[in-house]
Write an enzyme that holds these catalytic residues in place. Structure first.
Site, mmCIF file in Angstrom:
data_model
loop_
_atom_site.group_PDB
_atom_site.id
_atom_site.type_symbol
_atom_site.label_atom_id
_atom_site.label_comp_id
_atom_site.label_asym_id
_atom_site.label_seq_id
_atom_site.Cartn_x
_atom_site.Cartn_y
_atom_site.Cartn_z
ATOM 1 C CG ASP A 1 -12.405 -61.267 34.676
ATOM 2 O OD1 ASP A 1 -12.095 -60.573 35.478
ATOM 3 O OD2 ASP A 1 -12.819 -62.382 34.879
ATOM 4 C CD GLU A 2 -17.116 -57.522 35.803
ATOM 5 O OE1 GLU A 2 -18.107 -57.575 35.885
ATOM 6 O OE2 GLU A 2 -16.377 -58.196 36.795
#
Length: 349
Positions: free
Chosen positions: A94-95
């Site tokens: 997610d990053e």
């Protein structure tokens, strides 16, 4: 992404919206993998034991993780990134860091690019993302956390050093809890305190990472965004519903953990030279044991052999075991890891 796993669960199950949600663990066992913002308001955080999270938030709803769903959504998000730049350095599902110096859309402003990426993610996934824009990785990371959730923050070159000096060092990416505690003992509490330290002092107390701390306290970070960043380790762990006391039961419990690690190795073509066994007892005390080998681990049987040996070498402990984990590190490409001559010299003595 904003509370990624928990936000996916709230998106897919309307009954969870507006409620404190923890992904992972259970009411009494395991640890929290992710917490919704409603849960964070009660002090629930990722990596927190479930029993502690439950104590902080009695109405907390525990949801089993669906990693295949998270991976699929992550691929959608990565596709949005790729529409703007090929220079993408993932940090997790997610990053990621993006270098948009030369972007594919011909947009002149990094801030406008960030706004466009956030809008496309929301349109395609129904989820919100926060973005940080700056002239280096360290500041972009700080900026991305500054206006969460669903936020965008820009740190310009003229703001960099001043922005850093007011922040607690515990907020700095790369300064974990143990390092923050050590800095506290040395009287280093803020970016300004860190900037007051000489390079020699930081080298003396923090070794080879000292120059990095010296730089970031001044808003300087020379690390490039690396699209070809190589994964350094792969691991898996499991928290058990019932504490384990017998070695044979622990050995059986290792099987699915080893399967998961080796599936990744087979799929990625990577092999590793260091096997680490993680053990956590019923009182949350944790120990690790590692063994490195000359040649990368060639197959699952060899991985199991080393892991079981480390299990037998663990210190005696009358408390039950609540968690076991296995990590394989010092990864290399399997095609380059062994030659015929290597195998000849790999015979046991």
């Amino acid at each position: 992404m904003d509370a990624f796993y928990a936000s996916v669960e709230q998106r897919d199950d309307p009954s969870l919206r507006g409620r404190p949600v923890a992904v992972g663990g259970s009411r009494e066992r395991g640890v929290v993998a992710a917490a919704s913002y409603e849960a964070r308001a009660f002090g629930v955080r990722s990596a927190m034991p479930s029993v502690t999270a439950r104590r902080k938030c009695p109405d907390l709803v525990f949801v089993k993780p669906r990693f295949e769903v998270y991976k699929a959504i992550s691929s959608e998000i990565r596709a949005v990134f790729a529409e703007h730049t090929p220079i993408i350095e993932p940090l997790s599902l997610d990053e990621a860091y993006l270098d948009v110096s030369e972007n594919l859309q011909g947009i002149a402003s990094a801030t406008v690019i960030a706004e466009d990426i956030r809008a496309r993610i929301r349109e395609r996934t129904g989820l919100t993302a926060s973005a940080g824009v700056s002239y280096n990785k360290f500041l972009a990371k700080l900026a991305s956390d500054h206006r969460k959730p669903d936020g965008l923050f820009v740190i310009t070159p003229s703001m960099g050093a001043g922005f850093v000096e007011t922040l607690p060092v515990g907020r700095f990416h790369g300064v974990g809890p143990a390092t923050a505690a050590k800095m506290e003992r040395l009287g280093i509490r803020t970016g300004a305190d860190l900037r007051a330290c000489t390079l020699a002092f930081l080298r003396e107390h923090f070794g080879k990472i000292g120059p990095y701390y010296f730089g970031i306290s001044r808003g300087i970070d020379e690390r490039p965004v690396r699209a070809d960043r190589i994964r350094k380790s792969v691991g898996a762990e499991n928290t058990f519903s019932v504490d384990l006391f017998e070695t044979e039961a622990m050995r059986e419990a290792l099987e699915p953990i080893l399967d998961k690690v080796w599936r990744y190795c087979e799929g990625s073509g990577l092999r590793g030279r260091t096997v680490t066994l993680k053990i956590k007892d019923a009182d949350f005390r944790q120990i690790t044991r590692s063994q490195s080998v000359v040649l990368p681990v060639a197959n699952r049987a060899e991985l199991e052999q080393i892991a079981v040996r480390l299990l037998h070498e663990r210190p005696s402990n009358p408390r039950g075991i609540r968690l076991l984990g296995v990590t394989l590190s010092a990864l290399v490409d399997a095609a380059e890891s062994r030659t015929a001559d290597d195998v000849q010299f790999a015979l046991p003595f």
